[in-house]
Design an enzyme around this catalytic site. Structure first.
Site, PDB file in Angstrom:
ATOM      1  N   HIS A  92     -21.989  29.708 -46.117  1.00 58.88           N
ATOM      2  CA  HIS A  92     -21.156  28.746 -45.431  1.00 58.88           C
ATOM      3  C   HIS A  92     -20.231  28.120 -46.448  1.00 58.88           C
ATOM      4  CE1 HIS A  92     -24.520  28.486 -42.768  1.00 58.88           C
ATOM      5  NE2 HIS A  92     -25.214  27.548 -43.053  1.00 58.88           N
TER       6      HIS A  92
ATOM      7  N   CYS B 120     -29.011  23.488 -44.853  1.00 57.95           N
ATOM      8  CA  CYS B 120     -28.266  24.387 -45.865  1.00 57.95           C
ATOM      9  C   CYS B 120     -26.735  23.760 -46.072  1.00 57.95           C
ATOM     10  CB  CYS B 120     -28.119  25.587 -45.323  1.00 57.95           C
ATOM     11  SG  CYS B 120     -27.963  25.767 -43.517  1.00 57.95           S
TER      12      CYS B 120
HETATM   13  N1  LIG Z   1     -31.170  30.116 -42.689  1.00 53.74           N
HETATM   14  C1  LIG Z   1     -30.800  29.059 -43.515  1.00 53.74           C
HETATM   15  O1  LIG Z   1     -29.658  29.168 -44.100  1.00 53.74           O
HETATM   16  C2  LIG Z   1     -31.643  27.841 -43.590  1.00 53.74           C
HETATM   17  C3  LIG Z   1     -31.306  27.011 -44.442  1.00 53.74           C
HETATM   18  C4  LIG Z   1     -32.050  25.817 -44.534  1.00 53.74           C
HETATM   19  C5  LIG Z   1     -33.288  25.650 -43.851  1.00 53.74           C
HETATM   20  N2  LIG Z   1     -33.629  26.844 -42.740  1.00 53.74           N
HETATM   21  C6  LIG Z   1     -34.834  26.697 -42.121  1.00 53.74           C
HETATM   22  O2  LIG Z   1     -35.665  27.753 -42.550  1.00 53.74           O
HETATM   23  C7  LIG Z   1     -36.593  27.962 -41.525  1.00 53.74           C
HETATM   24  C8  LIG Z   1     -36.449  29.444 -41.480  1.00 53.74           C
HETATM   25  O3  LIG Z   1     -35.162  29.871 -41.165  1.00 53.74           O
HETATM   26  P1  LIG Z   1     -34.925  31.446 -41.169  1.00 53.74           P
HETATM   27  O4  LIG Z   1     -33.515  31.449 -41.187  1.00 53.74           O
HETATM   28  O5  LIG Z   1     -35.723  32.171 -42.198  1.00 53.74           O
HETATM   29  O6  LIG Z   1     -35.421  31.765 -39.820  1.00 53.74           O
HETATM   30  P2  LIG Z   1     -35.936  33.388 -39.328  1.00 53.74           P
HETATM   31  O7  LIG Z   1     -35.186  34.602 -40.048  1.00 53.74           O
HETATM   32  O8  LIG Z   1     -35.827  33.285 -37.673  1.00 53.74           O
HETATM   33  O9  LIG Z   1     -37.568  33.558 -39.645  1.00 53.74           O
HETATM   34  C9  LIG Z   1     -38.439  32.663 -39.138  1.00 53.74           C
HETATM   35  C10 LIG Z   1     -39.743  33.022 -40.021  1.00 53.74           C
HETATM   36  O10 LIG Z   1     -40.822  32.107 -39.483  1.00 53.74           O
HETATM   37  C11 LIG Z   1     -41.872  32.868 -39.035  1.00 53.74           C
HETATM   38  N3  LIG Z   1     -42.745  31.886 -38.098  1.00 53.74           N
HETATM   39  C12 LIG Z   1     -42.252  31.756 -36.629  1.00 53.74           C
HETATM   40  N4  LIG Z   1     -43.152  31.264 -35.952  1.00 53.74           N
HETATM   41  C13 LIG Z   1     -44.295  31.331 -36.743  1.00 53.74           C
HETATM   42  C14 LIG Z   1     -45.548  30.881 -36.611  1.00 53.74           C
HETATM   43  N5  LIG Z   1     -46.183  30.361 -35.404  1.00 53.74           N
HETATM   44  N6  LIG Z   1     -46.641  31.047 -37.687  1.00 53.74           N
HETATM   45  C15 LIG Z   1     -46.242  31.517 -38.862  1.00 53.74           C
HETATM   46  N7  LIG Z   1     -44.689  31.963 -39.045  1.00 53.74           N
HETATM   47  C16 LIG Z   1     -44.070  31.811 -37.840  1.00 53.74           C
HETATM   48  C17 LIG Z   1     -41.285  34.106 -38.493  1.00 53.74           C
HETATM   49  O11 LIG Z   1     -42.423  35.183 -38.647  1.00 53.74           O
HETATM   50  P3  LIG Z   1     -42.470  36.429 -37.649  1.00 53.74           P
HETATM   51  O12 LIG Z   1     -41.363  37.320 -38.031  1.00 53.74           O
HETATM   52  O13 LIG Z   1     -43.775  36.845 -37.618  1.00 53.74           O
HETATM   53  O14 LIG Z   1     -41.975  35.941 -36.169  1.00 53.74           O
HETATM   54  C18 LIG Z   1     -40.295  34.351 -39.666  1.00 53.74           C
HETATM   55  O15 LIG Z   1     -40.868  34.915 -40.772  1.00 53.74           O
HETATM   56  C19 LIG Z   1     -36.116  27.178 -40.459  1.00 53.74           C
HETATM   57  O16 LIG Z   1     -36.793  25.870 -40.332  1.00 53.74           O
HETATM   58  C20 LIG Z   1     -34.475  26.729 -40.743  1.00 53.74           C
HETATM   59  O17 LIG Z   1     -34.171  25.679 -40.183  1.00 53.74           O
HETATM   60  C21 LIG Z   1     -32.863  27.831 -43.009  1.00 53.74           C
END
Ligand SMILES: NC(=O)c1ccc[n+]([C@@H]2O[C@H](COP(=O)([O-])OP(=O)(O)OC[C@H]3O[C@@H](n4cnc5c(N)ncnc54)[C@H](OP(=O)(O)O)[C@@H]3O)[C@@H](O)[C@H]2O)c1
Length: 344
Positions: free
Chosen positions: A242, A130
């Site tokens: 951010h 991000c």
């Molecule tokens: N947040 C940001 O600003 C940002 C920016 C760029 C990239 N990212 C990347 O995007 C990704 C997600 O981030 P987030 O902030 O959305 O995280 P988050 O809010 O913690 O959500 C994680 C998601 O992944 C799912 N998940 C976890 N384990 C899984 C599995 N074994 N099989 C299928 N689904 C699974 C979760 O489902 P459940 O609810 O069922 O656990 C949830 O839907 C990460 O790799 C992060 O590094 C985030």
């Protein structure tokens, strides 16, 4: 043509934002499938004025899927993206799993849309971290004009960048401060409420953190390998968006006025720079918006051809979900994918 779209991680911060943006932009989707872990099977998530029932990732048959927007972390992506790509869907992944793979394009459409054609090697496209996404959107037009030599950046990163549990931690700790409750850091190494933590991701051998390393490597891959960059990444008690204090040294002279004019006309950028109290953007105002906001543009007289500026963007949108959907739109506009036209 309409496409079958799967959103993996649909219950997460980024996944929910993806569903909102797909609906907002009237993305040409024939069907949208919400996927997450088995824990979330049957949970309902919003998609425009509809609700979708979440399915478990392992129960999805990807043979009918055209585009898979992945946002479930690096481990899930490492295991699943190659399988999903082998089933014939293009995977656009938000995690760090594929960003540094030479056979996977790392794309910010405002900066390097042409590189998207490289997706054919693995069927995977990576979305950057991000803090990199918003930085390169602001750097690219200035680099085109005066060639960037070196960037020094300090980030002020919101807790939503660490997922939904991190947002809950800031909320519960803030409440505990006022109710004299116990503050127990879980997701973060130290208390985040009313504090700043100069540590995101793991430490590297040279003393930098992986988050800082990512900004260096990703800026080089997306924008120009010759750019030198040093980052200090800090987590701050802000829920979404951010901010970055950016200092740039150029090869050629460039004034603050010129930079302001260039950025005003640059794709994805919005300049708010009034040099008066309140004449700049804060993360609170950038939240829910698509633009990368640039304020406080000024010359830095301590180096030759130096400029400083303040860059703010919604990390869940341009930093993640919006950029992913921009990439999907890029594939469609360039006719690089065709719809399978069968039910997913
Ligand atoms: N947040 C940001 O600003 C940002 C920016 C760029 C990239 N990212 C990347 O995007 C990704 C997600 O981030 P987030 O902030 O959305 O995280 P988050 O809010 O913690 O959500 C994680 C998601 O992944 C799912 N998940 C976890 N384990 C899984 C599995 N074994 N099989 C299928 N689904 C699974 C979760 O489902 P459940 O609810 O069922 O656990 C949830 O839907 C990460 O790799 C992060 O590094 C985030």
């Amino acid at each position: 043509m309409r496409y079958n779209v799967a959103v993996v991680g649909a219950t997460g911060n980024v996944g929910r934002e993806m569903l909102d943006i797909l609906a907002e932009r009237s993305f040409p989707a024939a069907e949208v499938i919400a996927l997450a872990s088995r824990r979330s099977q049957g949970v309902e998530v919003s998609f425009g004025d509809r609700t979708l029932k979440v399915k478990a990732l392992e129960h999805c048959d990807f043979a009918g899927v055209d585009i898979c927007l992945m946002s479930a972390g690096a481990a899930v992506s490492r295991e699943w993206s190659p399988k999903i790509a082998a089933a014939g869907a293009v995977v656009i992944d938000n995690s760090s799993a594929w960003r540094y793979d030479a056979d996977v394009p790392l794309i910010v459409p405002e900066v390097n849309a042409d590189a998207v054609t490289g997706f054919r090697k693995r069927g995977i496209i990576a979305n950057p971290n991000c803090s990199t996404a918003q930085l390169v959107v602001a750097l690219k037009p200035l680099h085109d004009r005066a060639t960037i030599k070196r960037v020094v950046v300090a980030t002020y990163q919101s807790v939503s960048g660490a997922g939904k549990e991190a947002m809950d931690e800031l909320f519960s700790q803030s409440k505990a401060v006022f109710t004299l409750g116990e503050i127990v850091p879980k997701k973060f190494t130290k208390r985040i409420a009313f504090n700043c933590i100069p540590h995101i991701d793991v430490f590297m051998e040279d003393g930098s953190t992986k988050e800082e390393w990512k900004m260096v490597v990703e800026t080089k891959k997306i924008l120009d390998p010759k750019i030198k960059l040093i980052a200090t990444c800090v987590r701050v008690p802000v829920f979404i968006s951010h901010s970055e204090a950016v200092n740039i040294e150029f090869e050629q002279p460039i004034t603050a006025d010129e930079a302001r004019e260039i950025l005003r006309n640059a794709p994805g950028c919005l300049v708010i720079d009034a040099r008066e109290p309140g004449g700049y953007v804060t993360p609170y105002e950038a939240t829910g918006e698509d633009a990368t906001y640039i304020s406080r543009i000024r010359e830095d007289a301590t180096v030759d051809n130096g400029l400083s500026m303040w860059v703010v963007s919604d990390n869940l949108r341009k930093g993640a979900a919006l950029n992913t959907i921009h990439i999907a739109e890029c594939l469609i506009e360039r006719k690089l994918i065709t719809a399978k036209q069968r039910a997913a």
